[in-house]
Design a protein around this motif. Sequence first.
Motif, PDB file in Angstrom:
ATOM      1  N   UNK A  31       0.847  -1.202   0.000  1.00  0.00           N
ATOM      2  CA  UNK A  31       0.000   0.000   0.000  1.00  0.00           C
ATOM      3  C   UNK A  31       0.879   1.248   0.000  1.00  0.00           C
ATOM      4  N   UNK A  32       0.690   2.081  -1.002  1.00  0.00           N
ATOM      5  CA  UNK A  32       1.445   3.349  -1.061  1.00  0.00           C
ATOM      6  C   UNK A  32       0.520   4.535  -1.350  1.00  0.00           C
ATOM      7  N   UNK A  33      -0.692   4.263  -1.845  1.00  0.00           N
ATOM      8  CA  UNK A  33      -1.650   5.323  -2.190  1.00  0.00           C
ATOM      9  C   UNK A  33      -2.993   5.070  -1.503  1.00  0.00           C
TER      10      UNK A  33
ATOM     11  N   UNK B  65       1.824   0.389   6.364  1.00  0.00           N
ATOM     12  CA  UNK B  65       2.640   0.932   5.267  1.00  0.00           C
ATOM     13  C   UNK B  65       4.108   0.798   5.665  1.00  0.00           C
ATOM     14  N   UNK B  66       4.884   0.100   4.838  1.00  0.00           N
ATOM     15  CA  UNK B  66       6.308  -0.071   5.084  1.00  0.00           C
ATOM     16  C   UNK B  66       7.102   0.559   3.956  1.00  0.00           C
ATOM     17  N   UNK B  67       7.201  -0.157   2.841  1.00  0.00           N
ATOM     18  CA  UNK B  67       7.981   0.336   1.706  1.00  0.00           C
ATOM     19  C   UNK B  67       7.469   1.686   1.212  1.00  0.00           C
ATOM     20  N   UNK B  68       6.214   1.952   1.424  1.00  0.00           N
ATOM     21  CA  UNK B  68       5.628   3.241   1.001  1.00  0.00           C
ATOM     22  C   UNK B  68       6.353   4.432   1.613  1.00  0.00           C
ATOM     23  N   UNK B  69       6.949   4.225   2.786  1.00  0.00           N
ATOM     24  CA  UNK B  69       7.705   5.313   3.423  1.00  0.00           C
ATOM     25  C   UNK B  69       8.959   5.621   2.595  1.00  0.00           C
TER      26      UNK B  69
ATOM     27  N   UNK C  92       9.231   4.910  -0.622  1.00  0.00           N
ATOM     28  CA  UNK C  92       8.874   5.271  -1.990  1.00  0.00           C
ATOM     29  C   UNK C  92       8.216   6.647  -2.102  1.00  0.00           C
ATOM     30  N   UNK C  93       7.464   7.069  -1.031  1.00  0.00           N
ATOM     31  CA  UNK C  93       6.766   8.369  -1.125  1.00  0.00           C
ATOM     32  C   UNK C  93       7.191   9.359  -0.044  1.00  0.00           C
ATOM     33  N   UNK C  94       8.058   8.935   0.878  1.00  0.00           N
ATOM     34  CA  UNK C  94       8.529   9.863   1.910  1.00  0.00           C
ATOM     35  C   UNK C  94       7.772   9.666   3.216  1.00  0.00           C
ATOM     36  N   UNK C  95       8.312  10.314   4.265  1.00  0.00           N
ATOM     37  CA  UNK C  95       7.762  10.119   5.606  1.00  0.00           C
ATOM     38  C   UNK C  95       6.326  10.653   5.728  1.00  0.00           C
TER      39      UNK C  95
END
Length: 295
Positions: free
Chosen positions: A240-242, A259-263, A265-268
């Motif tokens: 989940x990133x969006x 949310x793990x990798x989303x941090x 990929x999209x920032x804190x």
Amino acid sequence: MLKQNFCEIELQNPLVLASGIFGTSVELLNRAASNGAGAVTIKSIGPVEREGNPNPTVVEIEKGLYNAVGLPTPGYLNMDEELKQWKDINVPLIASIYGSSIEDYVNITEHIQKFKPAIIELNISCPNKDDGMVFAKSPGLTKDLVKAVKSTTDIPIMPKLTPNCDNISQVAIACEAAGADAICAINTVQKEIIHPKLKAPLLSYGKGGISGPVIREIALEKVREIRDAVEIPILGVGGVTYGKGAIEMIKAGASLVGIGSGVYLRGIDVFEKVTNEMKDIMKKEGIGSINELKG
Ligand SMILES: Cc1cc2nc3c(=O)[nH]c(=O)nc-3n(C[C@H](O)[C@H](O)[C@H](O)COP(=O)(O)O)c2cc1C
């Protein structure tokens, strides 16, 4: 609109910082909180000091990350100064723990419960340590483990499951039968990626776990399977990133969304971005609350 109750704990929104992204430092965990995370999970802590795997341990791949960090930890008995600061974290704290035996999990639980985490997550699903997935691959062992930990504490217990097992529903049913309060799914998906030109493994550990958008469909499928098998609530993690992905995860049956990798990929501020995106979608669809979304 986004408030959520999970294991009798009130969260301002359903987004949770997944384990392993911000270590165990209170400053970093609070940064996730002040950037909109509804709850935060510490990096899994283990029974004795452990260095983890040699570098490289994390690389970016197409649509995700590939890691074999290997659960470095100072050991739970060497962390009291840090554990004492848990009370200064501004949102509910999920304490993730791992071990090699039932005794390890029981001993760590006994010790850390004094520092009052909101939930204890049993990481029984790490693909980057030789015995990391022993429990989560076996419904029988998982049941014994959860029973033992439940008899040690009144804090809600949430085993974290792996998609790398024969039947995740059976493991979830074992968790529920043993008294687990919730389930977290999924951990990273184990893979062995070979560099096409070097003809050598990308990570020094040889294999590793993939995460991020590349595993989103797997995570959704596993959450649906668990939802159909048990009544206890699910923290759905994976890809989940969006906002759209977070809403799909809730529609699949999750009450909270990790949310793990989303941090990476999209920032804190990914938590604020995703909550705003969720609100926009819910307004457009005329949905007033998370529970309405779950259907
Ligand atoms: C660098 C890294 C370290 C991780 N460390 C842990 C960990 O210590 N314990 C754990 O239970 N999961 C750990 N995970 C797994 C994540 O918590 C999460 O389950 C997984 O990455 C899938 O979510 P994502 O696609 O949002 O990243 C780690 C993931 C990454 C990328």
